[in-house]
Design an enzyme around this catalytic site. Sequence first.
Site, mmCIF file in Angstrom:
data_model
loop_
_atom_site.group_PDB
_atom_site.id
_atom_site.type_symbol
_atom_site.label_atom_id
_atom_site.label_comp_id
_atom_site.label_asym_id
_atom_site.label_seq_id
_atom_site.Cartn_x
_atom_site.Cartn_y
_atom_site.Cartn_z
ATOM 1 N N HIS A 272 35.087 35.774 39.830
ATOM 2 C CA HIS A 272 35.733 35.177 38.656
ATOM 3 C C HIS A 272 35.116 33.841 38.260
ATOM 4 O O HIS A 272 34.622 33.682 37.153
ATOM 5 C CB HIS A 272 37.226 35.014 38.956
ATOM 6 N N GLU B 228 44.837 35.747 45.308
ATOM 7 C CA GLU B 228 44.255 35.728 43.962
ATOM 8 C C GLU B 228 43.585 34.399 43.612
ATOM 9 O O GLU B 228 44.053 33.645 42.761
ATOM 10 C CB GLU B 228 45.322 36.082 42.917
ATOM 11 N N HIS C 93 41.299 31.883 41.753
ATOM 12 C CA HIS C 93 40.744 31.801 40.395
ATOM 13 C C HIS C 93 39.716 30.667 40.336
ATOM 14 O O HIS C 93 38.583 30.829 40.751
ATOM 15 C CB HIS C 93 41.864 31.605 39.372
ATOM 16 N N GLU D 10 46.617 31.879 42.814
ATOM 17 C CA GLU D 10 47.698 32.207 41.890
ATOM 18 C C GLU D 10 49.055 32.308 42.595
ATOM 19 O O GLU D 10 50.099 32.261 41.950
ATOM 20 C CB GLU D 10 47.392 33.508 41.160
#
Length: 299
Positions: free
Chosen positions: A228, A268, A270, A285
């Site tokens: 990402h 998660e 990011h 997250e």
Amino acid sequence: MSVEEYAVADAAAGPYALTTGPDGALWFTLVRSGRSGRIGRLVPGEEPTSHRLEPGCGPTVITPGPDGALWFTEYRADRIGRITTDGVIGEFGVPTPGCGPFGIAAGPDGALWFTETAADRIGRITVDGRITEFPLPVTGAFPSAITAGGDDGMWFTLNQSNAIGRIGMDGAITLHPLPTEAAAPVGIAAGSDGALWFAEIAAGQIGRITPGGQITEFPLPDRTARPHAVTVDADGAVWFTEWGGNRVGTITPDGSLTVHDLPTRHSEPHGITPGADGAVWTALEIGALARITRLDVTA
């Protein structure tokens, strides 16, 4: 690799992007916090603080500005925000409605440059709030992350046009198609080697592009990892997050890859950025920031 997690919000708040401010603190976006959105601040060892924004604005990417403040995009409100290190907030509406500003970075000209995901434009905002927009030569491109290159240009990813773009300070735009179809590039950062490094979220690859447009792609061990964000630390190491793989990784200019599992499952990761403490930090997250130190680094 050693990882420490610092809770900064509940799991529904959605820490998304983060950066190190001029005050040495970590500043981060809480894109879903109570449906209002917040800008958070963390000094390791202290309690996190946050600053409330207008409901539904969707703060997304945050970056240091040339004026000593932090600048951020408000994806759902079509605004660019500014917050001083003592918490004073200003907001500037982008002229094109429904443009969806996302990535933002300081340019070599003393302004901030940002992407308009839904309007196929690159924007420029001066520190006093004057905005100029530059249309892209393609439609439906979904321009995403943006960064300053070492060549006095701004480089950005075109997530849906499968290309890397460059815009000069005169507004001239050049696009470089990627070799892998439907790679969907997202994060991008300038490397210490003079090239730009980017994440191909749909292809499970890390890419490298020279200022002249030569592209090399490096497949990850897990092609479903959904890389990402990308950053470069003080030693020149390129770091990236694997949003779908629950990992962070590093890559050298010759393509040597190392990936590390994060301790909390489904966290998660990011955004990712170097901290003032010499570590690398990533936004999880699940409601935390993770501090990552490499154990293989020697003095």
